[in-house]
Design an enzyme around this catalytic site. Sequence first.
Site, PDB file in Angstrom:
ATOM      1  N   LYS A 210       0.891  -1.181   0.000  1.00 32.09           N
ATOM      2  CA  LYS A 210       0.000   0.000   0.000  1.00 32.09           C
ATOM      3  C   LYS A 210       0.922   1.223   0.000  1.00 32.09           C
ATOM      4  O   LYS A 210       1.460   1.601   1.033  1.00 32.09           O
ATOM      5  CB  LYS A 210      -0.879  -0.021   1.259  1.00 32.09           C
ATOM      6  CG  LYS A 210      -2.223   0.653   1.120  1.00 32.09           C
ATOM      7  CD  LYS A 210      -2.190   2.139   0.859  1.00 32.09           C
ATOM      8  CE  LYS A 210      -1.919   2.956   2.108  1.00 32.09           C
ATOM      9  NZ  LYS A 210      -1.680   4.389   1.782  1.00 32.09           N
ATOM     10  N   GLU A 285       9.356   1.153  11.009  1.00 35.98           N
ATOM     11  CA  GLU A 285      10.458   2.126  10.961  1.00 35.98           C
ATOM     12  C   GLU A 285       9.798   3.487  11.036  1.00 35.98           C
ATOM     13  O   GLU A 285       9.071   3.878  10.127  1.00 35.98           O
ATOM     14  CB  GLU A 285      11.247   1.919   9.661  1.00 35.98           C
ATOM     15  CG  GLU A 285      12.621   2.546   9.695  1.00 35.98           C
ATOM     16  CD  GLU A 285      12.651   3.865   8.961  1.00 35.98           C
ATOM     17  OE1 GLU A 285      12.551   4.896   9.651  1.00 35.98           O
ATOM     18  OE2 GLU A 285      12.744   3.867   7.733  1.00 35.98           O
ATOM     19  N   CYS A 319      13.630  10.485   7.669  1.00 38.31           N
ATOM     20  CA  CYS A 319      13.333  10.114   9.062  1.00 38.31           C
ATOM     21  C   CYS A 319      14.564  10.223   9.949  1.00 38.31           C
ATOM     22  O   CYS A 319      14.446  10.470  11.142  1.00 38.31           O
ATOM     23  CB  CYS A 319      12.697   8.733   9.133  1.00 38.31           C
ATOM     24  SG  CYS A 319      13.528   7.552   8.106  1.00 38.31           S
ATOM     25  N   GLU A 416       9.317  15.665  15.782  1.00 36.15           N
ATOM     26  CA  GLU A 416       9.784  15.483  14.404  1.00 36.15           C
ATOM     27  C   GLU A 416       9.002  16.424  13.498  1.00 36.15           C
ATOM     28  O   GLU A 416       7.775  16.357  13.436  1.00 36.15           O
ATOM     29  CB  GLU A 416       9.566  14.038  13.952  1.00 36.15           C
ATOM     30  CG  GLU A 416      10.069  13.832  12.533  1.00 36.15           C
ATOM     31  CD  GLU A 416       9.927  12.394  12.056  1.00 36.15           C
ATOM     32  OE1 GLU A 416       8.832  11.833  12.187  1.00 36.15           O
ATOM     33  OE2 GLU A 416      10.925  11.847  11.556  1.00 36.15           O
TER      34      GLU A 416
HETATM   35  P1  ADP Z   1       2.740  11.104   7.175  1.00 34.57           P
HETATM   36  O1  ADP Z   1       2.074  11.602   8.419  1.00 34.57           O
HETATM   37  O2  ADP Z   1       4.122  11.564   7.062  1.00 34.57           O
HETATM   38  O3  ADP Z   1       1.921  11.227   5.925  1.00 34.57           O
HETATM   39  P2  ADP Z   1       1.915   8.519   7.838  1.00 34.57           P
HETATM   40  O4  ADP Z   1       2.562   7.782   8.924  1.00 34.57           O
HETATM   41  O5  ADP Z   1       0.589   9.177   8.100  1.00 34.57           O
HETATM   42  O6  ADP Z   1       2.950   9.567   7.359  1.00 34.57           O
HETATM   43  O7  ADP Z   1       1.742   7.644   6.528  1.00 34.57           O
HETATM   44  C1  ADP Z   1       2.577   6.606   6.167  1.00 34.57           C
HETATM   45  C2  ADP Z   1       1.744   5.543   5.512  1.00 34.57           C
HETATM   46  O8  ADP Z   1       0.802   5.057   6.460  1.00 34.57           O
HETATM   47  C3  ADP Z   1       0.942   5.983   4.302  1.00 34.57           C
HETATM   48  O9  ADP Z   1       0.965   4.947   3.335  1.00 34.57           O
HETATM   49  C4  ADP Z   1      -0.461   6.140   4.875  1.00 34.57           C
HETATM   50  O10 ADP Z   1      -1.477   5.945   3.920  1.00 34.57           O
HETATM   51  C5  ADP Z   1      -0.486   5.029   5.892  1.00 34.57           C
HETATM   52  N1  ADP Z   1      -1.480   5.194   6.960  1.00 34.57           N
HETATM   53  C6  ADP Z   1      -1.971   6.337   7.482  1.00 34.57           C
HETATM   54  N2  ADP Z   1      -2.890   6.069   8.434  1.00 34.57           N
HETATM   55  C7  ADP Z   1      -2.984   4.724   8.523  1.00 34.57           C
HETATM   56  C8  ADP Z   1      -3.753   3.824   9.323  1.00 34.57           C
HETATM   57  N3  ADP Z   1      -4.622   4.260  10.226  1.00 34.57           N
HETATM   58  N4  ADP Z   1      -3.568   2.499   9.146  1.00 34.57           N
HETATM   59  C9  ADP Z   1      -2.690   2.032   8.236  1.00 34.57           C
HETATM   60  N5  ADP Z   1      -1.947   2.829   7.449  1.00 34.57           N
HETATM   61  C10 ADP Z   1      -2.083   4.163   7.586  1.00 34.57           C
END
Ligand code: ADP
Length: 514
Positions: A210, A285, A319, A416
């Site tokens: 994903k 990570e 990161c 961060e």
């Molecule tokens: P950022 O805040 O920097 O966008 P995220 O940690 O929100 O980073 O996103 C990293 C990945 O996690 C993306 O692929 C996002 O779609 C996914 N993501 C965000 N929320 C969820 C969730 N509740 N469950 C699973 N994956 C998620």
Amino acid sequence: MNAATNPASRTDVLANDLSTIRPANAAFLATPRRLLIDGAWVEAATGQTFEVRDPSSDRVIARVAQGERADIDRAVAAARRAFEGDEWSRMKPVEREKLLHRLADLIEARADELAELEAIDNGKSVVMARHVDLKHAIEVWRYMAGWPTKLEGQTLPISGTLVPGQEYVAFSQREPIGVVGAIIAWNFPLLLATWKIAPALAAGCTVVLKPAEETPLTALRLGELALEAGFPKGVLNIVTGMGPTAGAALAEHPGVDKITFTGSTEVGRLIVRAAAGNMKKVTVELGGKSPTIVLDDADAEAVIPGVAGAIFFNQGQVCCAGSRLYVAQRHFERILEGVSAQARAIKLGPGLDPNAQMGPLVSSTQRDRVMKYLGEGLEGGARATAGGRAVPAPGYYVEPTVFADVREDMSIVREEIFGPVLVVKPFDDLAEVARLANDTVYGLGASIWTRDVHKIFTLAPKLRAGTVWVNCHNVLDATMPFGGYKQSGWGRELGREAVYSYLESKSLCINFAA
Ligand code: ADP
């Protein structure tokens, strides 16, 4: 010192000119992209799509299928069938190596094209995309391609004393974990996909990826290349979509054996909770607030470009970015001045401009998040010696920013930011800087800038971080495990440790006196 500005004077030079891109990329962007499930490109079950934007202009450049739970169900089922099917599970290790090398060859042959697509999608410089993202991704595919023939177990000298009179021989063996769900962030889209998929496939797992919703394009191109390389259907599936729907469905799916995630610590916690349902294996990570430490013996002039690069590379969207700079008192003023001058001199521009040194942030959300921190820093009394503002343009540009006069309780020091924002603070001795460096919930990276071997081996063991660099920062390699202490994550990417994180250990115990 002036809080001088970097923006180009006209906003049009800050937007990519997409009329000049490679025909293959133009064609790729022109067609709505679909999901890769079971070896075929398919619409989302709902028929929904979402927009992908160029961060340099805020213009829509592509539409991509918006996968949701039903699509994740289909993809996981396909990955399960492929995992259990003869074609993949019985493939000889040497054949798996060949396939992985074939994919590496295809990526290498299209590296310029993929770098261009990455630059358009993410906002990063095409030069960096080619020389960092693509180069490293190809190296990781090749390194991982070498593993299938080397996944050895051990012969175990068991005594077997619990049942007298029997004779045993025992072995440990490695087996692929099964179906892997991979959820990744947007800062190095193709590279993060590679960090997950390459070791998982080398181990013999199958994958549902994903990608981040901000940057789905190069992962979809990678899916095309995997089909061209000849991976059996269902071995690699790609479901684009939103985090809380598609991502969450993958993380909690009972048919997934392992989840591997790169992203924020906040979402990492959700992933860990979701994984508990069927006790899937987890690698995460996560975030960082990595210190760069300049000791009193360092050559200040030589260090300045290094510590500036540690934070400003990839717009600070790294990161392990060196976002907290601690400088020995005797060098403090010079290094603060030098790093601030470097920040002010950085030329902002769109990814496709080969002369641009810093691109826009990935999204308007990310720009707003960084701007919130800049506001908090300034309101809290920090002094911006460079930058401090957004750039008035449709693209998501923020000035590279350096803050002095910071306190440890400020959000710009503790949290961060994931943007081009550096905080700089002086220190008196090694004990004090070790305490300051470790005063964070994160523990991803740290760097020490010194020529004194004694100080390296005194300070490095005290730093609670997964990677400690000396006289460099952000240096990653296919062979070198990467990951975090504390709230920066569980497990390691890259190297032997990454491959082994996709393997189960099975003990085989044979009673040959029976
Ligand atoms: P950022 O805040 O920097 O966008 P995220 O940690 O929100 O980073 O996103 C990293 C990945 O996690 C993306 O692929 C996002 O779609 C996914 N993501 C965000 N929320 C969820 C969730 N509740 N469950 C699973 N994956 C998620």
